[in-house]
Write a protein that holds these residues in place. Structure first.
Motif, mmCIF file in Angstrom:
data_model
loop_
_atom_site.group_PDB
_atom_site.id
_atom_site.type_symbol
_atom_site.label_atom_id
_atom_site.label_comp_id
_atom_site.label_asym_id
_atom_site.label_seq_id
_atom_site.Cartn_x
_atom_site.Cartn_y
_atom_site.Cartn_z
ATOM 1 N N ALA A 82 62.549 79.758 -16.008
ATOM 2 C CA ALA A 82 61.182 79.331 -16.293
ATOM 3 C C ALA A 82 61.098 77.875 -16.722
ATOM 4 O O ALA A 82 59.992 77.361 -16.928
ATOM 5 C CB ALA A 82 60.596 80.216 -17.392
ATOM 6 N N LEU A 83 62.251 77.198 -16.860
ATOM 7 C CA LEU A 83 62.305 75.833 -17.403
ATOM 8 C C LEU A 83 61.595 75.767 -18.753
ATOM 9 O O LEU A 83 60.900 74.802 -19.066
ATOM 10 C CB LEU A 83 61.670 74.825 -16.433
ATOM 11 N N ARG A 269 65.646 80.460 -9.268
ATOM 12 C CA ARG A 269 64.180 80.491 -9.200
ATOM 13 C C ARG A 269 63.662 79.498 -8.162
ATOM 14 O O ARG A 269 62.717 79.817 -7.422
ATOM 15 C CB ARG A 269 63.595 80.176 -10.568
ATOM 16 N N ALA A 270 64.262 78.327 -8.076
ATOM 17 C CA ALA A 270 63.846 77.353 -7.068
ATOM 18 C C ALA A 270 64.054 77.911 -5.657
ATOM 19 O O ALA A 270 63.192 77.761 -4.779
ATOM 20 C CB ALA A 270 64.617 76.048 -7.246
ATOM 21 N N LEU A 271 65.186 78.570 -5.439
ATOM 22 C CA LEU A 271 65.449 79.185 -4.140
ATOM 23 C C LEU A 271 64.449 80.315 -3.866
ATOM 24 O O LEU A 271 63.919 80.438 -2.748
ATOM 25 C CB LEU A 271 66.876 79.724 -4.107
ATOM 26 N N GLU A 272 64.202 81.123 -4.876
ATOM 27 C CA GLU A 272 63.269 82.240 -4.728
ATOM 28 C C GLU A 272 61.879 81.759 -4.325
ATOM 29 O O GLU A 272 61.244 82.314 -3.420
ATOM 30 C CB GLU A 272 63.208 82.989 -6.057
ATOM 31 N N GLU A 335 75.336 71.032 -9.300
ATOM 32 C CA GLU A 335 75.284 70.740 -7.871
ATOM 33 C C GLU A 335 74.416 71.768 -7.144
ATOM 34 O O GLU A 335 73.631 71.408 -6.256
ATOM 35 C CB GLU A 335 76.697 70.732 -7.293
ATOM 36 N N ALA A 336 74.532 73.033 -7.525
ATOM 37 C CA ALA A 336 73.706 74.078 -6.903
ATOM 38 C C ALA A 336 72.230 73.864 -7.215
ATOM 39 O O ALA A 336 71.366 74.040 -6.336
ATOM 40 C CB ALA A 336 74.153 75.450 -7.388
ATOM 41 N N LEU A 337 71.926 73.477 -8.442
ATOM 42 C CA LEU A 337 70.533 73.234 -8.815
ATOM 43 C C LEU A 337 69.973 72.037 -8.070
ATOM 44 O O LEU A 337 68.828 72.074 -7.594
ATOM 45 C CB LEU A 337 70.427 73.029 -10.331
ATOM 46 N N ARG A 338 70.761 70.998 -7.962
ATOM 47 C CA ARG A 338 70.297 69.815 -7.214
ATOM 48 C C ARG A 338 70.042 70.173 -5.758
ATOM 49 O O ARG A 338 69.029 69.764 -5.175
ATOM 50 C CB ARG A 338 71.337 68.699 -7.308
ATOM 51 N N THR A 339 70.931 70.953 -5.146
ATOM 52 C CA THR A 339 70.757 71.358 -3.753
ATOM 53 C C THR A 339 69.532 72.251 -3.581
ATOM 54 O O THR A 339 68.718 72.043 -2.677
ATOM 55 C CB THR A 339 72.014 72.102 -3.263
ATOM 56 N N ALA A 340 69.388 73.245 -4.456
ATOM 57 C CA ALA A 340 68.269 74.178 -4.339
ATOM 58 C C ALA A 340 66.932 73.480 -4.541
ATOM 59 O O ALA A 340 65.966 73.740 -3.812
ATOM 60 C CB ALA A 340 68.429 75.305 -5.360
ATOM 61 N N SER A 341 66.865 72.584 -5.521
ATOM 62 C CA SER A 341 65.595 71.901 -5.794
ATOM 63 C C SER A 341 65.238 70.892 -4.710
ATOM 64 O O SER A 341 64.072 70.783 -4.314
ATOM 65 C CB SER A 341 65.653 71.220 -7.160
ATOM 66 N N TYR A 362 61.908 71.362 -11.132
ATOM 67 C CA TYR A 362 63.304 71.780 -10.984
ATOM 68 C C TYR A 362 64.187 70.607 -10.554
ATOM 69 O O TYR A 362 65.333 70.489 -11.010
ATOM 70 C CB TYR A 362 63.395 72.933 -9.978
ATOM 71 N N PHE A 363 63.652 69.752 -9.703
ATOM 72 C CA PHE A 363 64.430 68.586 -9.277
ATOM 73 C C PHE A 363 64.685 67.652 -10.458
ATOM 74 O O PHE A 363 65.788 67.121 -10.622
ATOM 75 C CB PHE A 363 63.691 67.842 -8.166
ATOM 76 N N LYS A 364 63.666 67.471 -11.303
ATOM 77 C CA LYS A 364 63.840 66.599 -12.471
ATOM 78 C C LYS A 364 64.778 67.226 -13.497
ATOM 79 O O LYS A 364 65.511 66.508 -14.180
ATOM 80 C CB LYS A 364 62.476 66.278 -13.086
#
Length: 397
Positions: A82-83, A269-272, A335-341, A362-364
């Protein structure tokens, strides 16, 4: 290692996810970060007072729940989805373990119950932009990152039996609202140069703090100025030569494992959200999610997120078993978060590039966490050096 979650761990995740789904949507996040505190105080009261999250990994003797780091990491995974902006990371993951490890008996009994209940929040202040170095994530933390007697750090001196601090720290996570600061300061001059930790309480004379503009608003930061501020040495006036770098490194490995699970939650969550969008968005008479190129890109993201989840869960388990793999897990998760966002922004098309879209939150978060705790290549590089992976130019087995 038993990879199955217990009923209690599943209940923590379920309860927290239900609460955050109701009270921490994208609009609520944006509203909360623009308040003076930088978070929703009502939500924090629920997280702390009702669910006991700040004390989840603290001993019951100090008002905590007595769980392991794994339970705290799973809770942070849901917060990451949920950030949710809150002082949980700065209080429960960074500051409280240092007080538990190095504090005197009176400091532990006086501060930890208040931290566990959420009545008091805390922050770790290190000079400059050296948080990752101080925690031993990207380099040896036994250097002079606390100032080394030079300008730009925080200096400590004892005057008539009272410790006083002078200097500043530029990037203190939740430092603008914390009621207690754990400050790393250089002391001893050049004869016995060392870094010690001090407690500075809100309202101390000469203590100035200003909230800074940060890339990721869900991680508010402050510039702390200490102008001859009276402080209390962590451990009491006569500690037995505390191993501050060792304590910081231990906290750093735990923090990396918790941050990794938090980043995995955000990436998932970003992927979802991206999958939901490509199933609905149509082009050329069909959903764009049916195109093979889109499927392949999302499949790559899915594999990256699942690999990062496995690494993060293992790192959380390993903290209680003497293994230090938090840095590697954090690198994988960031790295996964950066890719997904970033893929989320791309696949949302024109609307994804608008600054107001939630994909940018999510990117930030991905970019901001790399600035605070990375970057990824340094996390991996230091882990490889520490393991002597390429010692002598050859891979050691």
């Amino acid at each position: 290692m038993d990879a199955r979650f217990t009923a209690e761990q599943d209940e923590i995740r379920r309860t927290l996810r239900e609460l955050l789904l109701k009270r921490c949507g994208p609009e609520e996040v944006r509203a909360a970060v623009r308040t003076p505190a930088g978070y929703d105080s009502g939500l924090w009261e629920a997280l702390a007072g009702q669910l006991g999250l700040p004390g989840l990994a603290l001993p019951e003797a100090y008002g905590g729940v007595g769980c392991s780091v794994t339970e705290l990491a799973l809770a942070c995974e849901e917060a990451g989805r949920a950030l949710a902006p809150s002082p949980l990371l700065s209080t429960a993951v960074l500051a409280a373990p240092l007080i538990l490890a190095l504090g005197s008996a009176s400091q532990r009994t006086g501060l930890l119950p208040r931290l566990a209940s959420g009545e008091l929040t805390a922050a770790l202040a290190v000079p400059g932009a050296g948080l990752a170095t101080a925690l031993g994530l990207v380099g040896d933390n036994r250097g002079d990152w606390a100032g080394g007697g030079r300008a730009g750090g925080v200096q400590a001196r004892r005057v008539e039996g009272v410790w006083r601090l002078y200097g500043q720290a530029a990037q203190v996570l939740d430092g603008h609202s914390a009621g207690l600061l754990v400050v790393a300061a250089h002391t001893g001059g050049f004869a016995r140069s060392r870094t010690l930790l001090f407690l500075v309480r809100e309202g101390a004379e000469g203590f100035v703090r200003v909230r800074q503009t940060s890339l990721d608003e869900t991680r508010p930061q402050a510039r702390i100025e200490l102008r001859d501020v009276e402080a209390e040495l962590l451990g009491g006036d006569d500690p037995d030569d505390p191993d501050v770098p060792g304590a910081l490194a231990a906290v750093g490995d735990t923090a990396a494992a918790v941050l990794a699970t938090e980043a995995v939650g955000a990436a998932d969550r970003a992927l979802e959200r991206t999958v939901e969008y490509v199933r609905q968005r149509e082009q050329f008479g069909r959903a764009i999610g049916s195109f093979q190129a889109v499927k392949h890109r999302l499949a790559d993201v899915y594999v990256a997120v699942q690999a990062a989840r496995s690494a993060a869960y293992y790192a959380a388990w390993a903290t209680a078993h003497g293994e230090t793999v938090g840095g590697l897990a954090l690198a994988q998760a960031l790295e996964a978060l950066r890719t997904a966002s970033s893929e989320g922004i791309q696949l949302h098309g024109g609307i994804g590039f608008t600054w107001e879209h939630e994909a940018h939150l999510y990117f930030k978060r991905a970019s901001g966490d790399e600035l605070l705790f990375g970057p990824v290549h340094r996390l991996r590089g230091y882990a490889a050096d520490a393991a002597r992976l390429f010692d002598g130019g050859e891979v050691t087995v």
